[in-house]
Design a protein around this motif. Structure first.
Motif, PDB file in Angstrom:
ATOM      1  N   ASP A 100      62.123  53.104  68.661  1.00  0.00           N
ATOM      2  CA  ASP A 100      61.411  51.828  68.690  1.00  0.00           C
ATOM      3  C   ASP A 100      60.430  51.766  69.867  1.00  0.00           C
ATOM      4  O   ASP A 100      59.348  51.186  69.761  1.00  0.00           O
ATOM      5  N   ASN A 154      60.369  43.817  66.235  1.00  0.00           N
ATOM      6  CA  ASN A 154      60.859  45.129  65.835  1.00  0.00           C
ATOM      7  C   ASN A 154      62.327  45.048  65.410  1.00  0.00           C
ATOM      8  O   ASN A 154      62.755  45.646  64.421  1.00  0.00           O
ATOM      9  N   HIS A 161      63.200  55.065  61.517  1.00  0.00           N
ATOM     10  CA  HIS A 161      64.569  55.527  61.817  1.00  0.00           C
ATOM     11  C   HIS A 161      65.153  56.341  60.652  1.00  0.00           C
ATOM     12  O   HIS A 161      66.375  56.359  60.442  1.00  0.00           O
ATOM     13  N   HIS A 218      60.674  48.635  58.753  1.00  0.00           N
ATOM     14  CA  HIS A 218      60.420  49.920  59.422  1.00  0.00           C
ATOM     15  C   HIS A 218      61.617  50.861  59.406  1.00  0.00           C
ATOM     16  O   HIS A 218      61.463  52.040  59.707  1.00  0.00           O
TER      17      HIS A 218
HETATM   18 FE   LIG Z   1      63.983  49.676  65.039  1.00  0.00          FE
END
Ligand SMILES: [Fe+2]
Ligand code: FES
Length: 413
Positions: free
Chosen positions: A359, A221, A232, A227
């Motif tokens: 996360d 992650n 985010h 992502h």
């Molecule tokens: Fe992240």
């Protein structure tokens, strides 16, 4: 014979499940254009986790923390790494040692608190045996009737495990076989050398326990930028995924997987203001202040080095689906002595937590998803290049251990 105790976990026979997973690894090797993710069971199976303890954690340099947390002689912290209780101690000679915290009498754990100052050494609360800061037995009351102290002293010292320090971060190697670490971190070392991490002040790490996902997700992650503008969205815009710089990486030379992200403005920071809260570290160039280096020192240290602070996670796996995180932060001594330091520190840590909360939701959901009977084995996006590097790094260790165990079994037959 060196002075260190090399005690790897007992070798593990390769069960049909482990062999089946090993047979599936080839499809995850290669580059981002052709490789697939690891089989889902590599994230969810307890048996695979037992295999990883040996193939990865025992064989490599496992991170424990940062020297800044034990700045004075006698300072120590206690922790458990994959079930192994340890004391990380700064001795009266100033050296950092990784000792077993298991009393040599009947096994009670030493260290009165998770961290503190040991002064002269450690005394076991059970029957009063005592040890100095180097682990040498210094007292064993009422034992004279069965064993003279002189004899006991030579056989009942705390085992010291092989350790190394890179940029202030302390690592242990249980097997005694890991190749020296620093030469395998050359690329990363030069990228972050102006941070002078070994000389920075460290706050007392905070422990976040019971995170219900596999340890590899934590690295994955943090290392992939794909992502960031979805999960985010809005808070990561100053560090867009279009501004990522990957590193061409030679597995044989590297113990780290890392990427840089360049900010849209100078002095960015991962908090609600998108700006670094402390003044910049003194030796950074303009360019270095305008980017973050996200690095996984494999297997279990992750850090983000931005212009004013370095934040890090030591990942301590408890099972295939549970990790404890020791979260720390480094900055200059000057920054920590500012009158506003407590507020700036709180804002900085709250910032890291803000990203971590998003996360966390994703990691828990993904871990559940990978336990499904129809769990996916994906192809990668270009912005997941670091994850192929991570798979390749792991597969090399998985295969190396499997080959060694296979060899040993053939010899036994
Ligand atoms: Fe992240
Ligand atoms: S277990 Fe430590 S003194 Fe007995």
């Amino acid at each position: 014979m060196d002075k260190f105790s090399h005690v790897p976990l007992p070798e593990m026979a390769l069960s049909p499940q482990i062999r089946r997973l090993l047979d599936q690894l080839d499809a995850s090797q290669g580059d981002v254009a052709s490789a697939m993710s690891l089989p889902p069971e590599c994230y969810t199976s307890e048996e695979w986790f037992e295999f990883e303890k040996r193939a990865v954690f025992d064989s490599e340099w496992t991170a424990l923390g940062h020297v800044g947390a034990i700045p004075e002689n006698g300072d120590y912290f206690a922790l458990e790494v994959l079930g192994e209780p340890l004391l990380v101690v700064r001795g009266k000679d100033g050296e950092v040692r990784v000792l077993s915290s298991v009393c040599r009498h009947r096994g009670h754990l030493l260290g009165d608190a998770p961290r503190g100052k040991a002064r002269g050494g450690f005394t076991c609360p059970f029957h009063g045996w005592s040890y100095d800061l180097e682990g040498t037995l210094t007292g064993a009351p009422e034992m004279e009737g069965t064993l003279p102290f002189e004899q006991l002293r030579h056989t009942a010292c705390l085992p010291e495990f092989r350790s190394t320090i890179w940029n202030g971060f302390i690592f242990v190697n249980f097997s005694g076989e890991a190749e020296p670490l620093a030469p395998r971190l050359k690329g990363l070392t030069s990228l972050v050398e102006n941070h002078h991490m070994a000389d920075l002040a460290a706050i007392t790490p905070v422990e976040w326990a019971d995170n219900a996902w596999n340890w590899k997700f934590m690295q994955e992650n943090a290392l992939e930028p794909y992502h960031t503008h979805y999960l985010h969205s809005g808070i990561h815009d100053f560090a867009p995924s279009t501004n990522v710089r990957f590193t061409e990486w030679q597995e044989d030379d590297d113990a780290a997987i890392y990427r840089e992200v360049h900010f849209t403005n100078a002095d960015g920071g991962f908090n609600i203001s998108s700006k670094a809260l402390f003044p910049p570290l003194p030796d950074l160039t303009e360019e270095e202040r305008a980017r973050v280096v996200f690095a996984g020192v494999m297997p279990n240290l992750f850090f983000g080095a931005q212009g004013d602070v370095v934040f890090y996670y030591v990942i301590l796996p408890q099972s295939a689906g549970n990790i404890t995180l020791s979260v720390g932060m480094l900055t200059s001594w000057d920054n920590l002595s500012l009158p506003t330091a407590p507020l700036l520190l709180k804002g900085t840590l709250d910032g890291v937590q803000m990203f971590n909360e998003q996360d966390t939701v994703a990691n828990i959901a993904t871990h559940k998803g990978l336990r499904s009977r129809v769990a996916p084995r994906t192809r990668w996006a270009p912005n997941e290049k670091t994850l192929v590097q991570l798979s390749n790094w792991l597969i090399k260790r998985y295969k190396r251990y499997a080959a060694r165990v296979g060899e040993a079994l053939r010899e036994d037959a």
